[in-house]
Design an enzyme around this catalytic site. Structure first.
Site, PDB file in Angstrom:
ATOM      1  N   PHE A 123       0.879  -1.179   0.000  1.00 31.22           N
ATOM      2  CA  PHE A 123       0.000   0.000   0.000  1.00 31.22           C
ATOM      3  C   PHE A 123       0.908   1.219   0.000  1.00 31.22           C
ATOM      4  CE2 PHE A 123      -2.378   3.152   2.588  1.00 31.22           C
ATOM      5  CZ  PHE A 123      -3.670   3.068   2.076  1.00 31.22           C
ATOM      6  N   PRO A 128       8.060  11.430   0.178  1.00 30.89           N
ATOM      7  CA  PRO A 128       9.035  12.136   1.015  1.00 30.89           C
ATOM      8  C   PRO A 128       8.451  13.385   1.693  1.00 30.89           C
ATOM      9  CG  PRO A 128      10.089  11.386  -0.987  1.00 30.89           C
ATOM     10  CD  PRO A 128       8.631  11.028  -1.121  1.00 30.89           C
ATOM     11  N   THR A 158       5.711  -0.648   3.172  1.00 29.77           N
ATOM     12  CA  THR A 158       5.827  -1.985   3.780  1.00 29.77           C
ATOM     13  C   THR A 158       5.493  -3.015   2.707  1.00 29.77           C
ATOM     14  OG1 THR A 158       5.025  -1.051   5.847  1.00 29.77           O
ATOM     15  CG2 THR A 158       5.001  -3.449   5.674  1.00 29.77           C
ATOM     16  N   ASP A 240      -8.906   3.534   8.475  1.00 34.24           N
ATOM     17  CA  ASP A 240      -9.715   3.273   9.684  1.00 34.24           C
ATOM     18  C   ASP A 240      -9.633   1.796  10.044  1.00 34.24           C
ATOM     19  OD1 ASP A 240     -10.578   5.879   9.973  1.00 34.24           O
ATOM     20  OD2 ASP A 240     -12.541   5.565   9.041  1.00 34.24           O
ATOM     21  N   ILE A 337      12.722  -5.289  33.715  1.00 36.14           N
ATOM     22  CA  ILE A 337      12.629  -6.481  34.569  1.00 36.14           C
ATOM     23  C   ILE A 337      13.747  -7.477  34.224  1.00 36.14           C
ATOM     24  CG2 ILE A 337      11.195  -8.547  35.010  1.00 36.14           C
ATOM     25  CD1 ILE A 337       8.739  -6.624  34.888  1.00 36.14           C
ATOM     26  N   GLY A 339      16.646  -6.663  33.078  1.00 39.22           N
ATOM     27  CA  GLY A 339      17.953  -6.077  33.391  1.00 39.22           C
ATOM     28  C   GLY A 339      18.944  -6.199  32.241  1.00 39.22           C
ATOM     29  N   GLY A 340      20.200  -6.441  32.596  1.00 40.49           N
ATOM     30  CA  GLY A 340      21.277  -6.511  31.596  1.00 40.49           C
ATOM     31  C   GLY A 340      21.006  -7.556  30.533  1.00 40.49           C
ATOM     32  N   GLU A 363       0.629   3.933   9.808  1.00 41.97           N
ATOM     33  CA  GLU A 363      -0.831   3.999   9.620  1.00 41.97           C
ATOM     34  C   GLU A 363      -1.452   5.137  10.442  1.00 41.97           C
ATOM     35  OE1 GLU A 363      -3.031   0.474   8.974  1.00 41.97           O
ATOM     36  OE2 GLU A 363      -1.280  -0.618   8.232  1.00 41.97           O
ATOM     37  N   THR A 365       0.281   8.534  12.870  1.00 42.14           N
ATOM     38  CA  THR A 365       0.956   8.680  14.166  1.00 42.14           C
ATOM     39  C   THR A 365      -0.085   8.832  15.284  1.00 42.14           C
ATOM     40  OG1 THR A 365       0.944  11.079  13.950  1.00 42.14           O
ATOM     41  CG2 THR A 365       2.883   9.923  13.063  1.00 42.14           C
TER      42      THR A 365
HETATM   43  N1  CAA Z   1     -13.566   8.122   6.171  1.00 42.27           N
HETATM   44  C1  CAA Z   1     -14.149   8.720   5.100  1.00 42.27           C
HETATM   45  N2  CAA Z   1     -13.974  10.010   4.774  1.00 42.27           N
HETATM   46  C2  CAA Z   1     -13.178  10.737   5.564  1.00 42.27           C
HETATM   47  C3  CAA Z   1     -12.540  10.191   6.707  1.00 42.27           C
HETATM   48  C4  CAA Z   1     -12.765   8.824   6.994  1.00 42.27           C
HETATM   49  N3  CAA Z   1     -12.202   8.238   8.048  1.00 42.27           N
HETATM   50  N4  CAA Z   1     -11.824  11.158   7.297  1.00 42.27           N
HETATM   51  C5  CAA Z   1     -12.005  12.268   6.578  1.00 42.27           C
HETATM   52  N5  CAA Z   1     -12.813  12.013   5.523  1.00 42.27           N
HETATM   53  C6  CAA Z   1     -13.247  12.949   4.479  1.00 42.27           C
HETATM   54  C7  CAA Z   1     -13.542  14.320   5.069  1.00 42.27           C
HETATM   55  O1  CAA Z   1     -14.881  14.414   5.497  1.00 42.27           O
HETATM   56  C8  CAA Z   1     -13.238  15.222   3.894  1.00 42.27           C
HETATM   57  O2  CAA Z   1     -14.314  15.218   2.992  1.00 42.27           O
HETATM   58  P1  CAA Z   1     -15.267  16.540   2.807  1.00 42.27           P
HETATM   59  O3  CAA Z   1     -14.349  17.633   2.340  1.00 42.27           O
HETATM   60  O4  CAA Z   1     -16.260  16.099   1.788  1.00 42.27           O
HETATM   61  O5  CAA Z   1     -15.846  16.792   4.165  1.00 42.27           O
HETATM   62  C9  CAA Z   1     -12.094  14.523   3.185  1.00 42.27           C
HETATM   63  O6  CAA Z   1     -12.151  13.143   3.583  1.00 42.27           O
HETATM   64  C10 CAA Z   1     -10.742  15.085   3.542  1.00 42.27           C
HETATM   65  O7  CAA Z   1     -10.608  15.006   4.938  1.00 42.27           O
HETATM   66  P2  CAA Z   1      -9.844  16.074   5.806  1.00 42.27           P
HETATM   67  O8  CAA Z   1     -10.200  17.456   5.368  1.00 42.27           O
HETATM   68  O9  CAA Z   1     -10.065  15.719   7.231  1.00 42.27           O
HETATM   69  O10 CAA Z   1      -8.341  15.796   5.350  1.00 42.27           O
HETATM   70  P3  CAA Z   1      -6.989  16.251   5.984  1.00 42.27           P
HETATM   71  O11 CAA Z   1      -6.080  16.564   4.865  1.00 42.27           O
HETATM   72  O12 CAA Z   1      -7.221  17.283   7.053  1.00 42.27           O
HETATM   73  O13 CAA Z   1      -6.409  14.902   6.639  1.00 42.27           O
HETATM   74  C11 CAA Z   1      -6.032  13.233   8.282  1.00 42.27           C
HETATM   75  C12 CAA Z   1      -7.047  14.130   7.564  1.00 42.27           C
HETATM   76  C13 CAA Z   1      -6.850  12.459   9.284  1.00 42.27           C
HETATM   77  C14 CAA Z   1      -4.952  14.009   9.010  1.00 42.27           C
HETATM   78  C15 CAA Z   1      -5.392  12.284   7.231  1.00 42.27           C
HETATM   79  O14 CAA Z   1      -4.560  12.972   6.341  1.00 42.27           O
HETATM   80  C16 CAA Z   1      -4.603  11.168   7.846  1.00 42.27           C
HETATM   81  O15 CAA Z   1      -5.173  10.190   8.330  1.00 42.27           O
HETATM   82  N6  CAA Z   1      -3.261  11.283   7.842  1.00 42.27           N
HETATM   83  C17 CAA Z   1      -2.395  10.176   8.249  1.00 42.27           C
HETATM   84  C18 CAA Z   1      -1.996   9.380   7.054  1.00 42.27           C
HETATM   85  C19 CAA Z   1      -1.646   7.979   7.409  1.00 42.27           C
HETATM   86  O16 CAA Z   1      -2.276   7.337   8.250  1.00 42.27           O
HETATM   87  N7  CAA Z   1      -0.638   7.471   6.718  1.00 42.27           N
HETATM   88  C20 CAA Z   1      -0.272   6.106   6.891  1.00 42.27           C
HETATM   89  C21 CAA Z   1       0.471   5.634   5.691  1.00 42.27           C
HETATM   90  S1  CAA Z   1       0.082   4.009   5.269  1.00 42.27           S
HETATM   91  C22 CAA Z   1       1.043   3.022   6.243  1.00 42.27           C
HETATM   92  O17 CAA Z   1       1.623   3.404   7.210  1.00 42.27           O
HETATM   93  C23 CAA Z   1       0.966   1.628   5.825  1.00 42.27           C
HETATM   94  C24 CAA Z   1       2.103   0.772   6.175  1.00 42.27           C
HETATM   95  O18 CAA Z   1       3.023   0.621   5.401  1.00 42.27           O
HETATM   96  C25 CAA Z   1       2.067  -0.044   7.386  1.00 42.27           C
END
Ligand code: CAA
Length: 380
Positions: A123, A128, A158, A240, A337, A339-340, A363, A365
């Protein structure tokens, strides 16, 4: 309210526990030390049905509920968190995404081999300059006839090296923010797609993480997932669900820390008695157990709400923040717990602390999770 696991869930727990103890435990310290990808373990997880647990059997998945998934993830990660993340990415971020948003054509072609564990998925969202600010990406996808031409760099991917297929987010329309982001599935062997070197990480060292470079990669229009512009929403919906998987990984690490602390403190004699006789040790163990139970209930609640099709994103975020903080505290106390001895690489104990840290970062912070939780509470 019923806290009893079903017979099927208990069976999955037993199967995952036995597999982790018998098949993953041998060599786990060496794989971490030398960054050896758990190839055989991943193959066996596929054969056990752990790579597409929640996917409908119609698409060669296990047809299990999300609670079963959290249980298996916890058991695998209790022994090897690196295997846990390989499993989590394939299940939550790749299979779930394809099943929820992919066309039947894409499900037939990609979901079936991914859900049955014959192929592996990655995914790639981060770049950067865009980690937490995920929509601020630069990878561009230009439509030309019946293809998109994709160029850009993705990082911290990943499974980036060992995967066959990659879920990719790219901008199809510039200047309109997240509404210009689209989602694709890309095959690793395609011309112009190059894999970076394996990253040298603090923890989960047996899992692979790398950059991916896209240089005018030709992607058929059928490989667009959902519609143009829907990509960012797809990513957030899927994250989510992914956060439940990472929370389960975290609690597996925490449980391993508790188990090791209990057995070592019973055996380690200092001042003529097992160190478990000291309240200073007992209190650490009691705190670990209490927090693990609480985190596990939060994780199962998030999984249950997901299956009931209730609003669960903020609960998944709570589960991830809390479980990852519990994992960090429990693994740090576990080293204390021991220790060394616990500080030595060959003990396998300090690995728990190093593995725990990433669960507070990837996924989303802990800071991003708190934003998600607060937004839900404050929305009108
Ligand atoms: N489900 C559906 N829609 C959603 C939502 C959700 N959970 N959260 C927000 N939205 C919608 C919002 O309602 C908005 O739509 P509208 O304009 O129509 O209302 C749109 O999506 C944009 O949302 P935001 O304005 O809230 O967007 P944002 O730019 O402020 O960002 C954030 C929100 C929560 C900070 C998001 O950017 C985020 O989660 N950032 C973290 C990114 C992340 O988790 N990266 C992980 C990388 S993958 C990884 O780590 C995998 C790996 O290799 C293990």
């Amino acid at each position: 309210m019923n806290f009893q696991l079903t017979e099927e869930q208990i069976l999955i727990q037993k199967t995952a526990r036995a597999f982790a103890d018998n098949e993953l435990a041998p060599g786990v310290v060496e794989r971490d030390d030398k960054k050896i990808w758990p190839r055989e373990g991943v193959k066996q997880m596929g054969e056990l049905g752990f790579m597409g647990m929640m996917v409908d059997p119609k698409w060669d998945g296990g047809g299990m509920d999300s609670i079963s998934y959290t249980i298996a993830m916890e058991e695998i990660s209790r022994v090897e968190a690196s295997s846990g993340v390989v499993m989590s990415v394939n299940n939550s971020l790749v299979c779930y995404l394809l099943e929820k948003f992919g066309s039947d054509f894409l499900k037939e072609k990609y979901l079936k081999p991914l859900a049955s564990g014959k192929k592996l998925g990655a995914f790639s969202l981060s770049e950067p300059q865009s980690g937490s600010d995920a929509s601020n990406m630069r990878t561009i996808a230009k439509k030309e006839g019946d293809h998109y031409i994709i160029s850009g760099t993705k990082n911290w991917v990943t499974n980036g090296i060992n995967s066959n297929y990659v879920i990719l987010f790219a901008v199809t329309e510039k200047g309109i923010g997240y509404k210009g982001v689209s989602c694709f599935i890309v095959e690793k062997g395609w011309d112009g797609l190059e894999t970076g070197k394996p990253e040298n990480k603090l923890g989960i060292r047996a899992s692979d993480t790398c950059e991916l470079y896209f240089d005018n990669v030709k992607v058929p229009v059928e490989n667009l997932i959902g519609k143009e512009g829907e990509g960012f929403t797809i990513a957030l919906v899927i994250l989510d669900a992914g956060r439940i998987g990472i929370a389960s990984q975290a609690i597996g690490i925490a449980q391993a820390s508790l188990n090791a602390s209990v057995s070592y403190s019973r055996e380690r004699i200092q001042f003529g008695k097992p160190i478990a006789k000291n309240q200073a040790i007992q209190f650490k163990i009691a705190d670990m157990a209490m927090e693990i139970e609480a985190a596990r209930l939060l994780i199962r609640q998030a999984a249950w709400k997901k299956d009931q099709k209730q609003n669960y994103g903020h609960i998944a975020s709570m589960a991830k923040v809390y479980a990852s903080e519990v994992a960090m505290r429990a693994s740090t106390q576990c080293v204390q717990i021991h220790g060394g001895f616990g500080y030595m690489r060959e003990s396998g104990i300090e690995r728990l602390m190093r593995d725990a840290k990433i669960t507070q970062i990837y996924e989303g912070t802990s800071e991003i999770q708190r934003i998600v939780i607060a937004r839900e509470l404050l929305k009108k």
